[in-house]
Scaffold this active site. Sequence first.
Site, PDB file in Angstrom:
ATOM      1  N   ASP A   8      48.460  45.116  40.755  1.00 39.56           N
ATOM      2  CA  ASP A   8      48.313  46.450  40.183  1.00 39.56           C
ATOM      3  C   ASP A   8      48.286  46.242  38.671  1.00 39.56           C
ATOM      4  OD1 ASP A   8      48.633  48.904  38.975  1.00 39.56           O
ATOM      5  OD2 ASP A   8      50.185  49.603  40.353  1.00 39.56           O
ATOM      6  N   VAL A   9      47.127  46.486  38.063  1.00 39.36           N
ATOM      7  CA  VAL A   9      46.943  46.123  36.656  1.00 39.36           C
ATOM      8  C   VAL A   9      47.818  46.929  35.699  1.00 39.36           C
ATOM      9  CG1 VAL A   9      44.608  45.182  36.873  1.00 39.36           C
ATOM     10  CG2 VAL A   9      44.911  47.654  36.507  1.00 39.36           C
ATOM     11  N   TYR A  24      38.983  60.050  30.504  1.00 37.74           N
ATOM     12  CA  TYR A  24      38.255  58.806  30.802  1.00 37.74           C
ATOM     13  C   TYR A  24      37.597  58.246  29.542  1.00 37.74           C
ATOM     14  CZ  TYR A  24      34.965  55.560  33.015  1.00 37.74           C
ATOM     15  OH  TYR A  24      34.255  54.436  33.373  1.00 37.74           O
ATOM     16  N   THR A  44      27.992  52.542  42.205  1.00 34.69           N
ATOM     17  CA  THR A  44      29.192  51.976  42.841  1.00 34.69           C
ATOM     18  C   THR A  44      29.939  53.122  43.516  1.00 34.69           C
ATOM     19  OG1 THR A  44      30.667  52.427  40.984  1.00 34.69           O
ATOM     20  CG2 THR A  44      29.488  50.330  40.899  1.00 34.69           C
ATOM     21  N   ASP A  85      43.191  42.860  42.823  1.00 29.89           N
ATOM     22  CA  ASP A  85      42.971  44.289  43.093  1.00 29.89           C
ATOM     23  C   ASP A  85      44.197  44.851  43.797  1.00 29.89           C
ATOM     24  OD1 ASP A  85      41.605  46.854  44.124  1.00 29.89           O
ATOM     25  OD2 ASP A  85      39.910  45.832  43.223  1.00 29.89           O
ATOM     26  N   ASN A  87      38.478  44.461  34.389  1.00 27.46           N
ATOM     27  CA  ASN A  87      37.452  45.378  34.904  1.00 27.46           C
ATOM     28  C   ASN A  87      38.029  46.574  35.666  1.00 27.46           C
ATOM     29  OD1 ASN A  87      34.679  46.065  36.225  1.00 27.46           O
ATOM     30  ND2 ASN A  87      36.051  45.629  37.949  1.00 27.46           N
ATOM     31  N   LYS A 137      38.111  54.569  27.535  1.00 29.31           N
ATOM     32  CA  LYS A 137      37.042  53.583  27.337  1.00 29.31           C
ATOM     33  C   LYS A 137      36.792  53.324  25.850  1.00 29.31           C
ATOM     34  CE  LYS A 137      36.702  52.551  31.505  1.00 29.31           C
ATOM     35  NZ  LYS A 137      36.979  51.187  31.970  1.00 29.31           N
TER      36      LYS A 137
END
Length: 269
Positions: A63-64, A160, A197, A37, A90, A164
Site C-alpha cells: 500500500d503506497v 486529482y 485503462t 500493488d 505509478n 498530479k
Amino acid sequence: MDRLNSKTILITGAASGIGASCARLAAESGASVILADIDDRGGIAVTEEIIANGGIAEFQRLDVSSEEEWKSVVEKIIGQYKGLDVLVNNAGITLIKPIEATTLEEWHKLSRVNVDSVFLGMKHSLPALKERSLSHVAGGSIINMSSAVGLVGIPGALGYTMTKAAVRHMSKSAAIEFAEMGYNIRVNSVHPGLVKTPMADGIYEVWAQSKAFGTDDIAQIEKIMTEAHPLGRHGMPEDIAKAVAFLASDDSSYMTGSELVVDGGFVAK
Ligand code: NAD
C-alpha cells in the site's frame, strides 16, 4: 530488446492499466521486475503472465500510502537483489467531483495515495537506489507518474489535479537535490493524456452519470474526449510504458527534472 538488461525495477500500481503495461515492457526489455500493488489477485496474475513469457518478475503487496510497508518492501529488495536501479511511482487513484461536493476525507485520501506515496517511495527507496547508482555510470532513475492535468487545469477534478501538479514539482525538487548530493539518481515525471485503462473507464462512467458533456452516452463522450487529443485517439497503456522504459534506460542518462508529456498533443493546444 535488452535495453533494461540487468536492471532491477520496482513498479507500483502494477496490477492494472499503465503499471501492468510498464511491467510487461520492462520484463521484455530484460529487467528483473518487482510488481507492487494492493490488488494481490491482479498483481499476481500479471506477474505469472510475465514469468510464463520468459520474464523475471515477482509480486510484492504494497500500500503506497503506508510508510511501514514501504520500509519492509525496500528491505526485502535490498536483501534479495542487493539494490534497485529504477523506481516507478505509478500507483494512483482519481476523483471526478465538483469542488462543492468533495469532502475533506476524499481530499486527504487523494493526497495520501497520489502524493504521500511519491514522497515515501523516493525517501525509502533511496538506500536501495544508492547501492547501485554510485557504482554505475548511468546511475539510478526515479519515474513519477503525473498527468497532463498536472500541467493544466480541468473542471471537476480539483483534488486529482492538485496531486498530479504536486508530483510534477516534487520530481523537479528531488532531481536537483539528488544531483547536488551527488547520488547519481535521476528523477523525471511522466504526463499522460487520457489513457484507456480501468481508471479512464471509471471516469467515463462518472461523466455519463452526471451528464457532464450534456449526454449520458459513453460512446459520445469518448468521441468528444478523443477529439480533444489532437492525434484523435486515446492513449494506450503501451504508449506510456514506452516513455517509462526510455526514462528507465541509460538512453535518458542526461535527463533529470524533466517532464515527459505523452498526451497525443492534449496540452499543446
Ligand atoms: P488503474 O486504476 O488501471 O491502475 C492503478 C493501480 O494502482 C491499480 O492496480 C490499483 O490497485 C493501484 N493502487 C491504487 N491505490 C493503491 C495503493 N494505495 N497502493 C498500491 N497500489 C494502489 O489506473 P491507470 O490509469 O493505470 O493509472 C496509473 C497512473 O497513471 C495513476 O497514477 C494515474 O493517476 C496516472 N494517469 C492515468 C491516466 C489515464 O487516463 N488512465 C492519465 C494520466 C495519468
